[in-house]
Design a protein around this motif. Structure first.
Motif, PDB file in Angstrom:
ATOM      1  N   GLY A 255      -6.652  14.429 -13.484  1.00  8.52           N
ATOM      2  CA  GLY A 255      -5.532  14.475 -12.554  1.00  8.52           C
ATOM      3  C   GLY A 255      -5.798  13.853 -11.198  1.00  8.52           C
ATOM      4  N   GLU A 256      -6.957  13.222 -11.016  1.00  2.00           N
ATOM      5  CA  GLU A 256      -7.304  12.625  -9.728  1.00  2.00           C
ATOM      6  C   GLU A 256      -6.347  11.484  -9.379  1.00  2.00           C
ATOM      7  N   LYS A 257      -5.920  11.462  -8.132  1.00  2.00           N
ATOM      8  CA  LYS A 257      -5.032  10.412  -7.610  1.00  2.00           C
ATOM      9  C   LYS A 257      -5.723   9.764  -6.417  1.00  2.00           C
ATOM     10  N   VAL A 258      -5.881   8.438  -6.460  1.00  2.00           N
ATOM     11  CA  VAL A 258      -6.612   7.721  -5.422  1.00  2.00           C
ATOM     12  C   VAL A 258      -5.790   6.531  -4.945  1.00  2.00           C
ATOM     13  N   MET A 259      -5.714   6.344  -3.631  1.00  3.57           N
ATOM     14  CA  MET A 259      -5.096   5.139  -3.078  1.00  3.57           C
ATOM     15  C   MET A 259      -6.113   4.005  -3.147  1.00  3.57           C
ATOM     16  N   ILE A 260      -5.808   2.985  -3.944  1.00  5.53           N
ATOM     17  CA  ILE A 260      -6.731   1.872  -4.133  1.00  5.53           C
ATOM     18  C   ILE A 260      -6.542   0.793  -3.068  1.00  5.53           C
ATOM     19  N   ALA A 261      -5.293   0.467  -2.750  1.00  5.37           N
ATOM     20  CA  ALA A 261      -5.004  -0.551  -1.738  1.00  5.37           C
ATOM     21  C   ALA A 261      -3.646  -0.263  -1.132  1.00  5.37           C
ATOM     22  N   LYS A 262      -3.447  -0.681   0.116  1.00  2.00           N
ATOM     23  CA  LYS A 262      -2.176  -0.457   0.809  1.00  2.00           C
ATOM     24  C   LYS A 262      -1.758  -1.720   1.552  1.00  2.00           C
ATOM     25  N   ASP A 263      -0.581  -1.638   2.170  1.00  2.00           N
ATOM     26  CA  ASP A 263      -0.038  -2.760   2.959  1.00  2.00           C
ATOM     27  C   ASP A 263       0.145  -4.019   2.120  1.00  2.00           C
ATOM     28  N   ILE A 264       0.475  -3.837   0.824  1.00  2.00           N
ATOM     29  CA  ILE A 264       0.805  -4.971  -0.047  1.00  2.00           C
ATOM     30  C   ILE A 264       2.311  -4.893  -0.269  1.00  2.00           C
ATOM     31  N   PHE A 265       3.086  -5.341   0.709  1.00  2.00           N
ATOM     32  CA  PHE A 265       4.531  -5.122   0.712  1.00  2.00           C
ATOM     33  C   PHE A 265       5.182  -5.751  -0.514  1.00  2.00           C
ATOM     34  N   GLY A 266       5.931  -4.919  -1.257  1.00  2.00           N
ATOM     35  CA  GLY A 266       6.611  -5.396  -2.453  1.00  2.00           C
ATOM     36  C   GLY A 266       5.700  -5.608  -3.643  1.00  2.00           C
ATOM     37  N   VAL A 267       4.568  -4.904  -3.706  1.00  2.00           N
ATOM     38  CA  VAL A 267       3.629  -5.096  -4.813  1.00  2.00           C
ATOM     39  C   VAL A 267       4.329  -4.834  -6.146  1.00  2.00           C
ATOM     40  N   ALA A 268       4.146  -5.732  -7.097  1.00  2.00           N
ATOM     41  CA  ALA A 268       4.934  -5.690  -8.338  1.00  2.00           C
ATOM     42  C   ALA A 268       4.054  -5.545  -9.565  1.00  2.00           C
ATOM     43  N   SER A 269       3.603  -6.642 -10.136  1.00  2.00           N
ATOM     44  CA  SER A 269       2.816  -6.598 -11.364  1.00  2.00           C
ATOM     45  C   SER A 269       1.327  -6.687 -11.064  1.00  2.00           C
TER      46      SER A 269
END
Length: 308
Positions: A253-267
Motif C-alpha cells: 500500500g505504499e504511495k510515493v511521489m516520484i516526480a512533480k511539476d510535470i504539468f499535464g503529464v500524460a503517458s
C-alpha cells in the motif's frame, strides 16, 4: 568450503543491490528531453527496434538520430502501444468525440508502420484512449468517455471486456498478469470533472471479473492518465491534473511521489533500445502553455517486460 559459500552469498547480495539503484532523494527532478516542435502530446511507446514513438500535434512521430520525424497525420493525440517488431497501434478519437459532441462510434485504432503505412485495425469505439497488448496478441482499449474497456482479437472481433470502472484511461497488467490496473481520469465529462482513483480488476481465464477494487488515489485533481508497472510490480501513475507521477506498491500500500511539476503529464514508458532502461519517459498534454514537452525521469529501476 564454508568460506567460499559465504563469499558467494555476499556476492549475490551485492549484485541484487546494484541491480536496483533507486535514487536516494525523492521526488526526482524530471529532465526535459524534447521541447520543440510540439505543443501538446499524449502517447509514447518504443517499438521492437527500440525507436521512440510519440503522438503530438495531431500526428504520429518517431525519433530518429535524436530528432522528431512525422510519420502520419491523425485526428487527435492519444495512446500508443507497440505491436510486433516494428509497428505501433494508435488510438484516435476520429472526427467526433463525446466531450464536444454526443456519444459516437467513429473512433479508430490504427496500425502504423515506421514508414507511415497505416490501416484501420479497430473501429466502432466512441473515444478510444489507451491500448494494451495481451499475451495472446489480443488488445484492450479504454474509452475514457464511458465505462467501457474493449477487447479486440482477430478471431472474435470487438467485444466488451469490462464496464467496472467509469471513464477508464491508462491500463497496465500486474507482474503475474492476473490483475488489470485501470486509471480513472474523470468523474464526469459534462462538465469535465477529474477523478483520482486507481483500480484493480482480477482476470481469470482471459476474462475480467465484474468487481473492481480501489488500489489507491492520487492528488486532489489527479485526472489519472497513463500507467506502467516496474520489474518489482509497482504501479506508476501519471496524474495529469496535478502534474505528478505517483508510485503505488500493491503489496504494502505504499504511495510515493516520484516526480512533480510535470504539468499535464500524460503517458509513461520505460526506456528501451538505446534509451536508459532505468528511466521513465513521459509526455505532456496542453497545460498552462507548457504542454508538449517530453521528459526523462531517472527512477533507477526497469519496467516489466513489454508484450508486443
Amino acid at each position: 568450503m564454508n568460506q567460499i559459500l559465504i563469499i558467494k552469498y555476499f556476492l549475490f547480495l551485492s549484485m541484487s543491490f546494484f541491480s536496483y539503484a533507486e535514487p536516494a532523494k525523492l521526488p526526482i527532478e524530471a529532465e526535459v528531453l524534447f521541447n520543440e516542435p510540439f505543443f501538446g502530446c499524449e502517447g509514447i511507446t518504443f517499438n521492437g527496434e527500440g525507436k521512440m514513438f510519440l503522438t503530438c500535434n495531431k500526428a504520429l512521430w518517431v525519433i530518429e538520430d535524436g530528432e522528431p520525424k512525422k510519420v502520419a497525420d491523425l485526428y487527435s493525440n492519444l495512446g500508443l502501444s507497440a505491436i510486433g517488431e516494428r509497428d505501433v497501434l494508435v488510438a484516435d478519437f476520429g472526427l467526433e468525440n463525446a466531450f464536444r459532441h454526443q456519444k459516437n462510434h467513429d473512433g479508430i485504432v490504427w496500425r502504423i508502420t515506421p514508414e507511415g503505412e497505416r490501416k484501420v485495425l479497430v473501429k466502432g469505439i466512441g473515444d478510444p484512449n489507451f491500448i494494451l497488448v495481451l499475451e495472446d496478441k489480443s488488445i484492450l482499449i479504454s474509452d475514457d468517455a464511458t465505462n467501457e474497456i474493449f477487447r479486440f482479437s482477430e478471431n472474435n472481433g470487438l467485444e466488451i471486456f469490462s464496464t467496472a470502472v467509469n471513464h477508464p484511461n491508462g491500463l497496465a497488467l500486474s507482474k503475474d498478469g492476473k490483475k488489470l490496473y485501470v486509471a480513472q481520469i474523470f468523474k464526469s465529462i459534462r462538465p469535465v470533472t477529474p477523478d483520482n482513483s486507481l483500480w484493480s480488476i482480477s482476470i481469470q481465464d482471459g476474462k475480467a471479473l465484474s468487481a473492481a477494487i480501489k488500489v489507491g488515489q492520487t492528488g486532489e485533481v489527479g485526472a489519472n492518465d497513463g500507467l506502467v508497472v516496474d520489474e518489482h510490480g509497482r504501479i506508476y501513475v501519471a496524474a495529469n491534473g496535478d502534474g505528478i507521477i505517483w508510485r503505488f506498491d500493491p503489496e504494502n500500500g505504499e504511495k510515493v511521489m516520484i516526480a512533480k511539476d510535470i504539468f499535464g503529464v500524460a503517458s509513461l514508458a520505460f526506456g528501451e533500445g538505446d534509451y536508459d532502461h532505468q528511466s521513465l519517459f513521459a509526455t505532456t498534454t496542453f497545460a498552462k502553455g507548457l504542454g508538449g514537452k517530453i521528459y526523462q525521469i531517472k527512477v533507477g529501476v526497469k519496467g516489466q517486460p513489454v508484450i508486443r
